[in-house]
Scaffold this active site. Structure first.
Site: not given
Length: 162
Positions: A48-50
């Site tokens: 998700g952060c990527t």
């Protein structure tokens, strides 16, 4: 741990100074007079952060055209942020809040639970700070899909008014 002093639109954005990817330092004082996006994410190089970081990176030119810079913040050490930035060619600063002062000041260090286990972690959230250093918009509990577009639309309105 409930944050009773939750930040609201119109509040003065908490000051910060953090080491960031690429040997940079990001400081709220240096951003005075220009609007910016400060987004908080749980952990570098996770799916998700990527997706969120790559989304901001792809839209970076549009943010810059609107007169805004983008800063990502997590509690990861700078070395991990440098690796994350290099892996995905992220050009905006990824700031390291290892001591947690900034995540706590912005109220995004919260109790989370997964698989019945509770723990403290960063709640994905984005703050749009105007040229006066006030909070112009807050996206709490962010869902990654479509988020960058929503931030950009709001940023363009704030950037144009700066």
């Amino acid at each position: 741990m409930e944050n009773s002093q939750a930040l609201k639109v119109g509040d003065k954005a908490p000051a910060f100074s953090m080491a960031a990817s690429g040997g940079r330092t990001v400081e709220s004082a240096a951003l005075k007079g220009q609007p910016f996006v400060l987004y908080f994410y749980p952990k570098a190089d996770t799916p998700g952060c990527t997706k969120e970081a790559c989304g901001f990176n792809e839209a970076l030119q549009a943010f810059e055209q609107a007169g805004l810079s983008v800063i990502g913040v997590s509690r990861d050490p700078v070395k991990k942020l440098d690796s994350f930035a290099a892996k995905y060619n992220l050009t905006f600063p990824l700031a390291s809040d290892e001591d947690g002062h900034v995540t706590e000041a912005y109220g995004v260090w919260v109790e989370k639970s997964m698989y019945g286990r509770t723990y403290m972690g960063i709640e994905r959230a984005t703050f749009l700070i105007d040229a006066k250093g006030d909070i112009a918009y807050i996206w709490p509990k962010v869902k990654v899909s479509g988020h960058v577009d929503a931030v950009l639309a709001q940023a363009q309105a704030v950037g144009g008014a700066a």
